[in-house]
Scaffold this active site. Structure first.
Site, PDB file in Angstrom:
ATOM      1  N   ARG A   1       0.951  -1.240  -0.471  1.00 31.21           N
ATOM      2  CA  ARG A   1       0.074   0.393   0.302  1.00 31.21           C
ATOM      3  C   ARG A   1       0.974   1.204   0.085  1.00 31.21           C
ATOM      4  O   ARG A   1       0.220   2.039  -0.792  1.00 31.21           O
ATOM      5  CB  ARG A   1      -0.940  -0.068   0.914  1.00 31.21           C
ATOM      6  CG  ARG A   1      -1.976  -1.238   1.078  1.00 31.21           C
ATOM      7  CD  ARG A   1      -2.807  -1.143   2.404  1.00 31.21           C
ATOM      8  NE  ARG A   1      -4.450   0.370   2.123  1.00 31.21           N
ATOM      9  CZ  ARG A   1      -4.611   1.015   3.080  1.00 31.21           C
ATOM     10  NH1 ARG A   1      -4.373   0.339   4.761  1.00 31.21           N
ATOM     11  NH2 ARG A   1      -5.202   2.180   3.203  1.00 31.21           N
TER      12      ARG A   1
ATOM     13  N   CYS B   1      -1.093   6.931   8.766  1.00 32.37           N
ATOM     14  CA  CYS B   1      -1.415   5.272   8.495  1.00 32.37           C
ATOM     15  C   CYS B   1      -2.878   5.458   7.169  1.00 32.37           C
ATOM     16  O   CYS B   1      -2.853   6.715   6.421  1.00 32.37           O
ATOM     17  CB  CYS B   1      -2.577   4.314   9.155  1.00 32.37           C
ATOM     18  SG  CYS B   1      -3.414   4.760   9.900  1.00 32.37           S
TER      19      CYS B   1
END
Length: 281
Positions: free
Chosen positions: A180, A239
């Site tokens: 990611r 995040c």
């Protein structure tokens, strides 16, 4: 004895009937937002209350926020009081995801001036593995008053992150998986990639094969390798939505590298503004 980072299942088991200890179940699933509450009803650690990530620990999403905006702290303070938490309570938080969700409430309480909060190492999975009690009985809660003493310096907003990165005054750490971070896959957010200049440390690296945190020494060594000469106070974690980044923050605190901060809006907020640059690879 006060617990401010992690607590073992054995220690919590000894204190289950201590009225000054308040346990909060933070189980949650991004794929099924009611799964945590369901799991709680099917069996939880005795005396545990349940905190819902979306309803209790976040506020409503707007066009400008990420997926888990910070809660209204006055409302959260009332909720903590409703759960029986006072300013002197020892709070223990847990989940079934290695602390990925429990870390959010751990961090929020610290923002509100309450340091007596610890994440149960290994969570309910390790608790059950040890053969310790679970129950479906709801706790008898005695409502109390919780007074927040806010530390607004515990987190940064997008503009502060942008300016600090431009000045090279912070070290930004992305807690998502390498895929990611590199922008090779993005299962949740509409844009893939990372904030330019950010380093990557997937929060899962803080845990061993049994889902327990690595030793403080090992974590210290690994974070030191990552941040080099940067002081912990200059480190900012993010995040996807400001939840699992708290895991890296907790790991640093446990390792004695204290004072790092959170970019609360994180990636899902960053990409809301088309003028903010995105990096890949």
């Amino acid at each position: 004895m006060t617990y401010t980072t992690l607590i073992s299942t054995a220690t919590l088991d000894q204190q289950l009937n201590n009225a000054n200890w308040i346990i909060v179940d933070c189980r949650f699933s991004l794929a099924d937002t009611e799964a945590g509450a369901k799991a709680y009803r099917h069996g939880h650690i005795p005396n545990a209350r349940y905190a819902h990530l979306d309803k209790d620990l976040s506020s409503t999403i707007t066009d400008f926020t990420g997926r888990h905006p910070l809660p209204n702290f006055a409302l959260l303070a009332n909720k903590l009081g409703d759960w029986g938490i006072t300013n002197t309570s020892q709070v223990v938080v847990y989940d079934d995801a290695g602390g990925a969700f429990a870390g959010r409430l751990w961090w929020l309480l610290r923002c509100m001036g309450h340091d007596k909060v610890a994440v149960l190492d290994g969570g309910i999975k390790h608790w059950q593995k040890q053969g310790l009690a679970v129950t479906t009985t709801l706790p008898a809660v005695k409502p109390a008053t919780f007074r927040p003493y806010m530390n607004y310096g515990a987190w940064l907003n997008a503009l502060q992150v942008q300016n600090s990165m431009a000045k090279k005054s912070i070290c930004l750490i992305d807690a998502r998986t390498p895929e990611r971070y590199r922008g090779e896959q993005e299962p949740i957010d509409p844009v893939a990639g990372h904030i330019p200049g950010a380093l990557n440390r997937a929060f899962q690296l803080n845990l061993d094969g049994n889902g327990l945190f690595l030793s403080a020494e090992k974590l210290r060594e690994q974070f030191r390798q990552l941040i080099g000469a940067t002081t912990p106070e200059q480190v900012v974690h993010y995040c996807g939505s400001g939840v699992t980044a708290c895991h890296n923050l907790l790991a640093m605190e446990y390792a004695g590298l204290t004072g790092s901060k959170l970019y609360a809006g994180s990636w899902s907020e960053w990409i809301r503004n088309k003028n903010r640059t995105v990096a890949k690879g």
